[in-house]
Design a protein around this motif. Structure first.
Motif: not given
Length: 183
Positions: A7-13, A24-30, A36-41
């Motif tokens: 969530l913190g990475a998503a807010l920053q982006l 979601t790819n950018h969020i996972a990288a950040r 897969g971890t992002v899609y787990q949640y």
């Protein structure tokens, strides 16, 4: 902890690049996690936005409930409006996307869930000069949020934040003053 990092990475982006470039790819990288971890949640980007909106709205809702419950001050309405207007001071570019996500909601009803949680939080803890009917509660909780959402969606209007705050206070105070006294 992983959810908070995502969530913190998503807010920053979201703040840096806007909702259009958020993936979601950018969020996972950040966040430093696998996709897969992002899609787990989270199911998708909209699910992440909804979670961010719920997180932000929950904190503001709790702050406002405490303001309403505490002994009223001369500027109680202004304090409530300030809590709403300043809830995105740290993420002004994200404001419109998160307010939209809160309105859209996902599985929990979005703004309706916060409306009901707010009413439950103040139930029996505050005495108002007028009966708080469902319609009045709806107007009091939705009017300022809806106007702030509209202001965030229309940045080209160049609205002055202090003047907007003053107008929201005037609106709510006039509405409250116009309500018939409780019997």
């Amino acid at each position: 902890m992983t959810v908070e990092v995502i969530l913190g990475a998503a807010l920053q982006l979201l703040e840096a690049e806007g909702v259009e470039r958020l993936t979601t790819n950018h969020i996972a990288a950040r966040a430093g996690v696998s996709i897969g971890t992002v899609y787990q949640y989270f199911r998708d980007k909209d699910d992440i936005l909804a979670a961010l909106a719920q997180q932000r709205a929950g904190a503001v809702r709790d702050d406002i409930a405490q303001l309403v419950i505490s002994p009223p001050g001369a500027n109680a309405v202004r304090a409530i409006v300030q809590a709403l207007t300043r809830s995105f001071d740290d993420a002004p570019r994200a404001r419109a996307a998160l307010l939209d996500a809160m309105y859209r909601g996902r599985d929990d009803g979005g703004l309706q869930q916060h409306h009901q949680a707010f009413l439950a939080a103040i139930d029996g803890k505050v005495q108002l000069h007028a009966e708080l009917t469902p319609e009045r509660a709806f107007v009091l909780t939705h009017a300022p949020v809806s106007l702030l959402r509209a202001a965030a969606a229309e940045p080209g209007l160049g609205l002055d934040p202090q003047a907007l705050e003053d107008e929201l206070v005037r609106l709510l105070e006039a509405y409250l003053a116009a309500l018939p006294a409780a019997r």
